[in-house]
Design a protein around this motif. Structure first.
Motif, PDB file in Angstrom:
ATOM      1  N   PRO A  27       0.813  -1.221   0.000  1.00 39.01           N
ATOM      2  CA  PRO A  27       0.000   0.000   0.000  1.00 39.01           C
ATOM      3  C   PRO A  27       0.845   1.269   0.000  1.00 39.01           C
ATOM      4  CG  PRO A  27       0.049  -0.953   2.197  1.00 39.01           C
ATOM      5  CD  PRO A  27       0.739  -1.941   1.281  1.00 39.01           C
ATOM      6  N   GLY A  28       2.140   1.121   0.321  1.00 35.95           N
ATOM      7  CA  GLY A  28       3.009   2.296   0.375  1.00 35.95           C
ATOM      8  C   GLY A  28       3.516   2.746  -0.978  1.00 35.95           C
ATOM      9  N   CYS A  29       4.038   1.776  -1.760  1.00 39.31           N
ATOM     10  CA  CYS A  29       4.639   2.142  -3.048  1.00 39.31           C
ATOM     11  C   CYS A  29       3.970   1.478  -4.239  1.00 39.31           C
ATOM     12  CB  CYS A  29       6.131   1.794  -3.044  1.00 39.31           C
ATOM     13  SG  CYS A  29       6.481   0.007  -2.965  1.00 39.31           S
ATOM     14  N   GLY A  30       3.054   0.544  -3.984  1.00 41.61           N
ATOM     15  CA  GLY A  30       2.365  -0.114  -5.091  1.00 41.61           C
ATOM     16  C   GLY A  30       3.106  -1.293  -5.679  1.00 41.61           C
ATOM     17  N   ALA A  31       4.227  -1.681  -5.091  1.00 39.27           N
ATOM     18  CA  ALA A  31       4.978  -2.834  -5.600  1.00 39.27           C
ATOM     19  C   ALA A  31       4.157  -4.101  -5.430  1.00 39.27           C
ATOM     20  CB  ALA A  31       6.309  -2.972  -4.859  1.00 39.27           C
ATOM     21  N   GLU A  32       4.185  -4.971  -6.436  1.00 38.49           N
ATOM     22  CA  GLU A  32       3.431  -6.216  -6.401  1.00 38.49           C
ATOM     23  C   GLU A  32       4.377  -7.394  -6.204  1.00 38.49           C
ATOM     24  OE1 GLU A  32       1.079  -6.463  -9.912  1.00 38.49           O
ATOM     25  OE2 GLU A  32      -0.235  -4.793  -9.359  1.00 38.49           O
ATOM     26  N   TYR A  33       4.026  -8.277  -5.286  1.00 42.51           N
ATOM     27  CA  TYR A  33       4.833  -9.444  -4.976  1.00 42.51           C
ATOM     28  C   TYR A  33       4.008 -10.707  -5.157  1.00 42.51           C
ATOM     29  CZ  TYR A  33       7.906  -6.061  -2.632  1.00 42.51           C
ATOM     30  OH  TYR A  33       8.726  -4.994  -2.347  1.00 42.51           O
ATOM     31  N   GLY A  34       4.575 -11.687  -5.839  1.00 44.11           N
ATOM     32  CA  GLY A  34       3.977 -13.000  -5.906  1.00 44.11           C
ATOM     33  C   GLY A  34       4.310 -13.782  -4.647  1.00 44.11           C
ATOM     34  N   HIS A  35       3.818 -15.030  -4.573  1.00 40.76           N
ATOM     35  CA  HIS A  35       4.012 -15.842  -3.374  1.00 40.76           C
ATOM     36  C   HIS A  35       5.484 -15.990  -3.000  1.00 40.76           C
ATOM     37  CE1 HIS A  35       3.526 -19.105  -0.482  1.00 40.76           C
ATOM     38  NE2 HIS A  35       4.407 -19.795  -1.167  1.00 40.76           N
ATOM     39  N   SER A  36       6.295 -16.438  -3.937  1.00 41.58           N
ATOM     40  CA  SER A  36       7.709 -16.675  -3.621  1.00 41.58           C
ATOM     41  C   SER A  36       8.447 -15.373  -3.346  1.00 41.58           C
ATOM     42  CB  SER A  36       8.387 -17.436  -4.770  1.00 41.58           C
ATOM     43  OG  SER A  36       8.274 -16.715  -5.984  1.00 41.58           O
ATOM     44  N   ASP A  37       8.087 -14.298  -4.055  1.00 45.03           N
ATOM     45  CA  ASP A  37       8.776 -13.016  -3.871  1.00 45.03           C
ATOM     46  C   ASP A  37       8.505 -12.423  -2.491  1.00 45.03           C
ATOM     47  OD1 ASP A  37       9.845 -13.036  -6.455  1.00 45.03           O
ATOM     48  OD2 ASP A  37       8.021 -12.184  -7.297  1.00 45.03           O
ATOM     49  N   VAL A  38       7.243 -12.475  -2.050  1.00 47.62           N
ATOM     50  CA  VAL A  38       6.928 -11.865  -0.761  1.00 47.62           C
ATOM     51  C   VAL A  38       7.556 -12.645   0.388  1.00 47.62           C
ATOM     52  CG1 VAL A  38       4.754 -13.089  -0.289  1.00 47.62           C
ATOM     53  CG2 VAL A  38       5.058 -10.737   0.522  1.00 47.62           C
ATOM     54  N   LEU A  39       7.733 -13.955   0.223  1.00 48.83           N
ATOM     55  CA  LEU A  39       8.360 -14.750   1.279  1.00 48.83           C
ATOM     56  C   LEU A  39       9.858 -14.498   1.374  1.00 48.83           C
ATOM     57  CD1 LEU A  39       6.534 -18.198   1.002  1.00 48.83           C
ATOM     58  CD2 LEU A  39       6.077 -16.304   2.559  1.00 48.83           C
ATOM     59  N   ARG A  40      10.441 -13.888   0.346  1.00 52.83           N
ATOM     60  CA  ARG A  40      11.874 -13.550   0.379  1.00 52.83           C
ATOM     61  C   ARG A  40      12.140 -12.214   1.059  1.00 52.83           C
ATOM     62  NH1 ARG A  40      11.709 -15.014  -5.334  1.00 52.83           N
ATOM     63  NH2 ARG A  40      12.364 -17.185  -5.613  1.00 52.83           N
ATOM     64  N   LEU A  41      11.086 -11.436   1.330  1.00 50.62           N
ATOM     65  CA  LEU A  41      11.270 -10.139   1.981  1.00 50.62           C
ATOM     66  C   LEU A  41      11.724 -10.330   3.426  1.00 50.62           C
ATOM     67  CD1 LEU A  41       8.117  -8.217   0.677  1.00 50.62           C
ATOM     68  CD2 LEU A  41      10.489  -7.961  -0.095  1.00 50.62           C
ATOM     69  N   PRO A  42      12.524  -9.408   3.956  1.00 50.05           N
ATOM     70  CA  PRO A  42      13.000  -9.550   5.344  1.00 50.05           C
ATOM     71  C   PRO A  42      11.868  -9.392   6.345  1.00 50.05           C
ATOM     72  CG  PRO A  42      13.604  -7.396   4.450  1.00 50.05           C
ATOM     73  CD  PRO A  42      13.050  -8.197   3.302  1.00 50.05           C
ATOM     74  N   LEU A  43      11.991 -10.096   7.454  1.00 50.19           N
ATOM     75  CA  LEU A  43      10.994  -9.986   8.516  1.00 50.19           C
ATOM     76  C   LEU A  43      11.098  -8.626   9.196  1.00 50.19           C
ATOM     77  CD1 LEU A  43      11.356 -13.500  10.196  1.00 50.19           C
ATOM     78  CD2 LEU A  43       9.489 -12.721   8.723  1.00 50.19           C
ATOM     79  N   ALA A  44       9.951  -8.082   9.583  1.00 51.64           N
ATOM     80  CA  ALA A  44       9.934  -6.813  10.308  1.00 51.64           C
ATOM     81  C   ALA A  44      10.390  -7.068  11.744  1.00 51.64           C
ATOM     82  CB  ALA A  44       8.531  -6.213  10.289  1.00 51.64           C
ATOM     83  N   GLU A  45      11.109  -6.102  12.311  1.00 52.01           N
ATOM     84  CA  GLU A  45      11.562  -6.240  13.685  1.00 52.01           C
ATOM     85  C   GLU A  45      10.395  -6.015  14.626  1.00 52.01           C
ATOM     86  OE1 GLU A  45      14.766  -3.650  14.510  1.00 52.01           O
ATOM     87  OE2 GLU A  45      16.111  -4.491  12.985  1.00 52.01           O
ATOM     88  N   ARG A  46      10.324  -6.824  15.659  1.00 53.76           N
ATOM     89  CA  ARG A  46       9.268  -6.643  16.650  1.00 53.76           C
ATOM     90  C   ARG A  46       9.572  -5.417  17.508  1.00 53.76           C
ATOM     91  NH1 ARG A  46       8.028 -12.668  19.137  1.00 53.76           N
ATOM     92  NH2 ARG A  46       7.319 -13.646  17.190  1.00 53.76           N
ATOM     93  N   ARG A  47       8.504  -4.666  17.815  1.00 52.55           N
ATOM     94  CA  ARG A  47       8.673  -3.511  18.675  1.00 52.55           C
ATOM     95  C   ARG A  47       8.884  -3.953  20.117  1.00 52.55           C
ATOM     96  NH1 ARG A  47       3.900   0.639  16.633  1.00 52.55           N
ATOM     97  NH2 ARG A  47       4.683   0.925  14.487  1.00 52.55           N
TER      98      ARG A  47
END
Length: 205
Positions: A182-202
């Motif tokens: 929702p921020g930049c409009g980039a589209e990720y498929g299943h395998s691509d989104v799973l390669r993204l780094p995990l967000a740090e827990r607050r």
């Protein structure tokens, strides 16, 4: 007709024989399989109507007697519940486009059987002609998943937070088909989104 050579649902590039369609053959087959299974799964809900037949938490010390039925399961079996109502909405939508027929008489079970048979029979045509077929496939998959998890007691998929390349946090499940940032409009498929780094827990306050 799909002007882009990719499946709208899984974002896989369409093969030569799939060009002009909105969904690839695999996504069409998976949706057809879900439609075929939904009536049978609904019929099996009767086995889970008794309160306590699900894996929900037990409540002690209540001042009132518990309901004799599992109301969440009962809601799945109602005319206006989250199973039949949205599927009949799709039939009405497809009827307007000229390739389905609504039948809103009879029991919920008979109506659901008719709905799934109608949608499955017209699926091949809709895959090539209906630009919202990906939304339809997503909703059918969600309905199938809800019924299957209720019948089998399977727990919902775990959510995790990953970070888009723009820094936007994305909340996904491990079985996600794809997502649009929702921020930049980039589209990720299943395998691509799973390669993204995990967000740090607050850290806890």
């Amino acid at each position: 007709m799909n002007d882009f050579p990719a499946c709208l649902r899984c974002t896989r590039d369409l093969r030569d024989h799939e060009l002009g369609r909105y969904l690839c053959g695999s996504c069409e087959d998976r949706t057809a399989s879900h439609l075929a299974a939904i009536p049978g799964l609904l019929a099996r809900l009767d086995q889970h109507l008794a309160r306590g037949s699900s894996s929900g938490p037990a409540v002690s010390g209540s001042k009132t007697a518990p309901a004799p039925l599992n109301l969440s399961v009962l809601n799945l079996q109602t005319e206006r519940g989250p199973i039949l109502a949205p599927l009949e909405t799709w039939v009405r939508d497809w009827e307007f486009s000229g390739y389905a027929e609504v039948n809103e008489t009879g029991t919920v079970t008979s109506r659901l059987t008719h709905v799934c048979r109608t949608l499955r029979f017209n699926l091949g045509r809709a895959v090539s002609q209906h630009p919202a077929i990906d939304e339809f496939a997503d909703e059918v998959a969600a309905i199938h998943r809800t019924l299957a998890r209720t019948v089998t007691g399977e727990k919902p998929a775990r959510h995790v937070n990953v970070v888009c390349t723009c820094g936007q946090a994305l909340r996904i499940t491990l079985d996600v088909r794809g997502i649009t940032c929702p921020g930049c409009g980039a589209e990720y498929g299943h395998s691509d989104v799973l390669r993204l780094p995990l967000a740090e827990r607050r850290a806890a306050a």
